[in-house]
Each structure stands twice: as structure tokens, then as C-alpha cells.
Design a protein around this motif. Structure first.
Motif, mmCIF file in Angstrom:
data_model
loop_
_atom_site.group_PDB
_atom_site.id
_atom_site.type_symbol
_atom_site.label_atom_id
_atom_site.label_comp_id
_atom_site.label_asym_id
_atom_site.label_seq_id
_atom_site.Cartn_x
_atom_site.Cartn_y
_atom_site.Cartn_z
ATOM 1 N N GLU A 313 0.850 -1.181 0.000
ATOM 2 C CA GLU A 313 0.000 0.000 0.000
ATOM 3 C C GLU A 313 0.890 1.237 0.000
ATOM 4 N N ILE A 314 0.417 2.259 -0.702
ATOM 5 C CA ILE A 314 1.106 3.542 -0.752
ATOM 6 C C ILE A 314 0.220 4.578 -0.074
ATOM 7 N N ILE A 315 0.812 5.325 0.843
ATOM 8 C CA ILE A 315 0.075 6.337 1.593
ATOM 9 C C ILE A 315 0.659 7.702 1.245
ATOM 10 N N TYR A 316 -0.163 8.570 0.679
ATOM 11 C CA TYR A 316 0.263 9.926 0.340
ATOM 12 C C TYR A 316 -0.170 10.885 1.445
ATOM 13 N N THR A 317 0.706 11.769 1.854
ATOM 14 C CA THR A 317 0.338 12.802 2.815
ATOM 15 C C THR A 317 0.015 14.089 2.064
ATOM 16 N N PHE A 318 -1.003 13.998 1.205
ATOM 17 C CA PHE A 318 -1.445 15.180 0.470
ATOM 18 C C PHE A 318 -2.045 16.194 1.429
ATOM 19 N N ASP A 319 -1.970 17.482 1.039
ATOM 20 C CA ASP A 319 -2.712 18.506 1.755
ATOM 21 C C ASP A 319 -4.194 18.341 1.423
ATOM 22 N N GLY A 320 -5.048 18.823 2.303
ATOM 23 C CA GLY A 320 -6.477 18.721 2.057
ATOM 24 C C GLY A 320 -7.001 19.815 1.148
ATOM 25 N N ASP A 321 -6.128 20.607 0.536
ATOM 26 C CA ASP A 321 -6.571 21.720 -0.291
ATOM 27 C C ASP A 321 -6.824 21.260 -1.726
ATOM 28 N N ALA A 322 -7.058 22.233 -2.619
ATOM 29 C CA ALA A 322 -7.378 21.922 -4.007
ATOM 30 C C ALA A 322 -6.250 21.164 -4.692
#
Length: 641
Positions: A313-322
Motif C-alpha cells: 500500500e502507498i500512503i500519500y500525505t497530500f494537503d487537504g486543499d485543491a
């Protein structure tokens, strides 16, 4: 022109390398006979050593997982490198000069250049690390300290400092015997108006390493307002060694944990990687000077792939913005096999992992990863957030937008599961209508690219579950799924003991699509009441599907040892794990009832309210009895074994 490794050189290098010395850098070996050494296998988890090295034969073999071969095979497996690189690394180790065939002298010269660039970067790294301790690097040390990174953390990740002055590093390396062309080719120096100058000045530095651990470049962070170099972060330019689309910061630290745990966490910056690792999430990596792209993904997939089965599994720590939403949509539209095991972790208040650790501690970092959201859910909920779901108009518009997105999920079981979830998230009572609309949209999309005039009658009828297969194989060590896995293993290994209690379990009691498929296959084979056992029973279940991934998982479950001390404990264990699985399912039903109860007014709809309340009380009582039964079993068995 590429050259070929001569067989005679390969053999000569193999003869000169002591395999026990190479393996001994990764495994603690003990004598186990005249020509045998043994230790714990580095390629799979084990409690008793089954990994053996034969020094006189130059071979290794694990009797537990079957891995084996010569020293080159070991290096390929442990360092995740190709055969040629493994041979070259061993040649460097023993000081052997390879005479490449078919490439003339250019191969030797290129390899010599590469070796010199590696040496130049290593010397530069040593210099930068020493400079971090000097008085002029106080701002760099303060930057790290303010983010809760002490001297040990800086040492662990090789942090350094590029001092003031135009050519301090360049002069240092010239004195060590490197020439300017080599330093320029390594990206360490460049030609200034008055002669050679350093690439980096007055910046905090991180070394960027390849999988083999060689320093191939640097990332540099701005510290001073009067720094005129462009960008907060700058990196080594593209060189023979450093290709920014093919390297990940922290991968040299994380590669073994990624391969072992089948998980990779993708963060955005150098300090985020440091924060993750120091908090105990040792699978974190970051791209260097460019966005995370397909080549980075391929690099991780090579670590996460095993025997052509996707296990990671790959987990991205994206921001919750656009921007984070756009990145998630891009991942959604990519490889569906991968998307099914891709997750998003968004820190509160838009913090990055470094800030989260700084403000909330190491536990918050671990919780962030543990609370990851499946990519599909993140994308779908992101679409729904744009609509007012308290109104009928908002619900209808939300469905219009979300149904085509859910329909893009190619896996039948997963698509239906998310269609059901979509109805709940929107608040649409008629779940089957949403499921049907998603199915129709998926079929319309498929037919749009299908054969003109294809007839439904031309397709032989099959049970729907046979066509369904999980998007990915679940992690067998996932504690939240372990009771479900064990109850399926019990039904396959001891169907008579599982009996009617197992047959009463609904497919919805299994929360991973793969386990739902296995549960349905067992029902299709007649359930435990079929009266079959042993290999005949397992084959009867496996014959219900042609999917090789599902069949392999059935084989795993049928052979997986249950965590019991003796055979007489098996009936009690099976009873307990059945109760745990049923209790979890009832718990989810209770949560749904409570949610419905909150939306019903006891004064305006008293009949509906008290009917729901009565159901809730009955389920709570049932759950309590199941919990008692499950806890009685838990006292005797370690389900996490």
C-alpha cells in the motif's frame, strides 16, 4: 556503446568474494557445521533460524521461504539492484578490474567517471557535515533544533552546511585530487565569472542517496533573507548520477522496511521524511526537486511487488486543499490495481508531518498514518463536500457528480461496495437505486469501448461472484482484519467446527473486498453444511473462481496455522473468533442505527423512533453476549500471533 560483463570476470569476482562476509553485514551468522552457517532469514519473518550459508560453496539458502543463490543473487535481493550493478559492487569491494567486452574503452572510462563522481560526492558530503559543527552554521543548527531535530537526528540523515564564500568546497576538493571537470560533472561546482565556484552557499544540506547508499546529490534549504539563489529549495542539477525523477530521499533508510512491511509513505519534504522516521514510521520517502511521478512510483512498486502479486500500500500525505484533491484525482485515474491500495493521510489544520510532530509529538505522526483514508473514499467524499446534502437538490446533484466517478472503479466487488457507501454518505435511503445507477454507468462506459453489436446473449451465464475479485490482497497482519481472516481460515480448515455459526455470517460482516469474495465463494460451494473436508473442501471452494489471485489467497488461508497451543484448543478458538467477527459486524449495525436515530424526531415520528430504539436495545444485548464469548476466548489465544 554498452559493454558486456565477461563470464570469466563474473566467475573470478565470485571466487574472490567471501559470501559469509557479505551476508554477515545483514545477518548475524553462527556456525552450524563443517561448511554451514545459519541465522535468521532477512527475506521473511521467522523466530527460528532456517537461513543457511555454505562458505565453501559460495551459496545461501533459506529453508523457510525458499530464497537462495550465490552472492550476486543475495545482493540483488537485499539491495534491490540489478545483476550488473551487483557484480560491479562486488568488483569494487575486492578491487577487481572488469574488462568489459564489446564496449571498447568507453565503458571503462564511463565507469571510471561514475566512480570518480561518487567519490567526489562522498568527499563533499564529509566536508558539508563537518561544516555543520562550525560557528558559521549556527542558523542551520537552529533551523533543525526549532523543528525538534537534535544532533543525533542530523547525523542519522547526514545533514550538512554549505559555508559562505564562493569556492570553499571547490578548493577543498581540488586539494584532494579532483579536477574541476569532475566537480562540475558531479554538480558540486560551476564556472563563475572569475573562475570555478561552489554550487551551494550558506544553505542547510541533505545528501540524496541511491539504493546502494552512495551520495549522488544534495538538496539545499534557504536560511537567510539575503540569499540571492533562486528558490527556497534547490537541488543538484541533473548529472550522470542524479536523475531527480528516479530517486527518492530517504529510500536508502526506508527500502528494507518498505519491502518487509509492504508499505510506503510519500511525503513532500526532507524534514517530513526525518519527522516520520524519527516518530517510528520508517517507510517514508520524498521526491527531490520535482513532483512525485510515474518513475518514482515504479521505483516503489519494485519494492512492493512480490511474485507478480500486488501486496503493498502507498500512503500519500497530500494537503487537504485543491492541490491535494487534484493529486488524488490523478492517482485515482491511474493504475487501478494500485489505486485500490492507495491511501491519503491529511494532517489537521493543513500541517505537514514535520509541523505535526513539532506541535503534537511522535504519537500524532503514527496516528496520522494509522488513520489513513482509502484513495477512493477521499476522492468521492471530496466531491460530496461541494454540495449541501441536507437538501434533496444537493443530494441529487451530488449523486450526478459522484456516480460516474464510482463507476470508474473497475473491480466489481469494490465498485459495488463504494456504490453502497455513496448512498450512505449522501443520505439516499434507496441504496439499490444508487448501486444500480453506478452499475449502469459502468456498463455504459465499458460498452462504449466494446465490440459493435455485441450481444448479451453471446456471453455464457456465470454466477456474479466468479467474475468478482479483490482489488488487492489484504495485509495478513492487519489487526483490524485479523479476526475476519482467521474465521475464513477456520471455515476452510475446520468446516465442521465452524458449522452453522459461520454460515450465518453475512458477506457484509467482512469489510475487505477480498474477504467478502472468499466468504461468498464458500457459500457458493454449499457452505460448511456441504459435508466436505480437507483438500476436497478447499478445492470445491477454489473451483468457484478462475481468478489466480483469489485462488492463491484461498491456498494461504487453507494452510495458515491457527494461533492455538494444541489441537484440543481449536474448537474454543473457532468459537471465539466467530463471536469476534459477528460482534464487530453487529457493532457496525449499531452505529448505523444510532446515526438513523439521530435523524428521527421522537416527537414528530414517535413510532419510527421507538421502533429504531427497540432494535438498538436488542442489538446492544446481542452484542454484549457475543463480546462475552469473544473475550472468554481471547484470554486463551493471542489473535495477533
Amino acid at each position: 556503446m554498452a559493454g558486456r560483463l565477461p563470464d570469466r570476470d563474473i566467475a573470478a569476482i565470485r571466487d574472490r568474494v567471501r559470501i559469509e562476509d557479505v551476508v554477515g553485514e545483514y545477518v548475524a551468522l553462527k556456525r552450524a557445521g563443517a561448511d554451514s552457517m545459519k541465522g535468521l532469514c532477512p527475506f521473511h519473518d521467522e523466530k527460528s533460524p532456517s537461513f543457511h550459508v555454505r562458505p565453501n560453496h559460495g551459496l545461501f539458502h533459506c529453508f523457510g521461504c525458499g530464497e537462495g543463490g550465490d552472492v550476486f543473487a543475495f545482493l540483488q535481493k537485499i539491495e534491490h539492484v540489478g545483476f550488473v550493478e551487483a557484480v560491479e559492487q562486488m568488483a569494487d569491494r575486492v578491487g577487481y578490474q572488469i574488462n568489459y567486452e564489446g564496449g571498447g574503452t568507453s565503458v571503462q572510462r564511463d565507469r571510471g567517471t561514475r566512480s570518480r563522481l561518487v567519490a567526489a560526492n562522498a568527499a563533499a558530503h564529509e566536508f558539508y557535515m563537518s561544516q555543520l559543527r562550525e560557528p558559521g552554521a549556527e542558523a542551520a543548527r537552529d533551523y533543525l533544533t526549532e523543528r525538534n531535530f537534535d544532533a543525533a537526528a542530523a547525523q542519522q540523515f547526514g545533514c550538512g552546511y554549505a559555508p559562505a564564500g564562493w569556492d570553499v568546497l571547490t578548493k577543498h576538493l581540488l586539494r584532494k585530487g579532483f579536477d574541476f571537470k569532475e566537480l562540475e560533472a558531479a554538480g558540486l561546482s560551476r564556472q563563475g565569472q572569475r573562475g570555478p565556484i561552489d554550487r551551494f552557499h550558506r544553505r542547510l544540506l541533505w545528501p540524496i542517496r541511491n539504493l546502494g547508499g552512495d551520495v549522488i546529490g544534495f538538496g539545499a534549504r534557504k536560511l537567510f533573507d539575503d540569499d540571492t539563489m533562486p528558490g527556497k529549495y534547490i537541488n543538484t542539477p541533473e548529472t550522470l548520477l542524479y536523475k531527480k525523477s528516479q530517486v527518492l530521499f530517504g529510500l536508502d533508510h526506508a527500502k528494507r522496511e518498505i519491502a518487509k512491511g509492504h508499505q510506503a509513505v510519500v511525503v513532500e519534504g526532507y524534514t517530513d521524511v526525518m519527522a516520520m522516521h524519527l516518530a517510528g514510521v520508517k517507510t517514508a520517502v520524498a521526491s527531490c526537486g520535482t513532483a512525485f511521478g510515474d518513475e518514482h512510483l515504479s521505483l516503489l512498486r519494485r519494492l512492493l511487488m512480490d511474485d507478480n502479486f500486488w501486496r503493498g500500500e502507498i500512503i500519500y500525505t497530500f494537503d487537504g486543499d485543491a492541490a491535494g484533491q487534484a493529486a488524488a484525482l490523478k492517482a485515482f485515474a491511474g493504475d487501478q490495481k494500485l489505486a485500490g491500495q492507495t491511501y491519503i493521510a491529511v494532517a489537521p489544520d493543513g500541517q505537514d508531518p514535520c509541523e505535526l510532530r513539532q506541535h503534537s509529538g511522535d504519537g500524532a505522526i503514527r496516528d496520522l498514518v494509522a488513520r489513513r483514508t482509502p484513495l477512493y473514499e477521499f476522492v468521492i467524499r471530496g466531491l460530496l463536500a461541494d454540495h449541501n446534502l441536507d437538501t434533496a437538490e444537493g443530494q441529487v446533484e451530488a449523486l450526478r457528480r459522484a456516480v460516474p466517478v464510482v463507476a470508474q472503479i473497475k473491480d466489481n466487488a469494490l465498485r459495488k461496495a463504494y456504490a453502497t457507501k455513496l448512498a450512505g454518505w449522501v443520505g439516499w435511503d434507496d441504496i439499490q437505486t444508487v448501486v444500480r445507477r453506478v452499475g449502469e454507468e459502468a456498463k455504459r462506459t465499458r460498452n462504449g469501448g466494446g465490440r459493435p453489436g455485441a450481444s448479451r446473449a453471446s456471453v455464457p451465464p456465470r454466477r456474479e461472484v466468479v467474475a468478482e475479485h479483490p482489488a488487492a490482497r489484504p495485509n495478513p497482519n492487519d489487526p483490524t482484519l485479523l479476526p475476519q481472516r482467521q474465521v475464513l481460515a477456520a471455515a476452510l480448515q475446520y468446516p465442521a467446527m465452524a458449522g452453522v455459526a459461520f454460515d450465518a455470517l453475512e458477506p457484509e460482516a467482512f469489510t475487505h473486498p477480498a474477504y467478502t469474495v472468499v466468504r461468498t465463494l464458500i457459500a457458493e460451494a454449499g457452505g460448511t453444511a456441504a459435508g466436505l473436508g480437507g483438500a476436497e473442501w478447499v478445492n470445491a471452494v477454489a473451483d468457484r473462481t478462475d481468478d489466480l489471485t483469489v485462488r492463491a489467497m484461498l491456498s494461504e488461508l487453507a494452510n495458515e496455522p491457527l494461533p492455538v497451543k494444541s489441537e484440543r484448543d481449536i474448537p474454543r478458538f473457532v468459537s471465539g473468533v466467530l463471536a469476534r467477527t459477528q460482534e464487530a459486524w453487529v457493532g457496525r449495525q449499531i452505529a448505523e442505527l444510532k446515526s438513523k436515530l439521530q435523524r428521527v424526531s421522537s416527537t414528530e415520528q414517535p413510532e419510527a423512533y421507538f421502533a429504531l430504539f427497540g432494535d438498538l436495545v436488542a442489538l446492544e444485548q446481542y452484542r454484549k453476549s457475543l463480546l462475552t464469548q469473544a473475550m472468554g476466548s481471547h484470554d486463551d489465544f493471542a489473535t495477533g500471533a
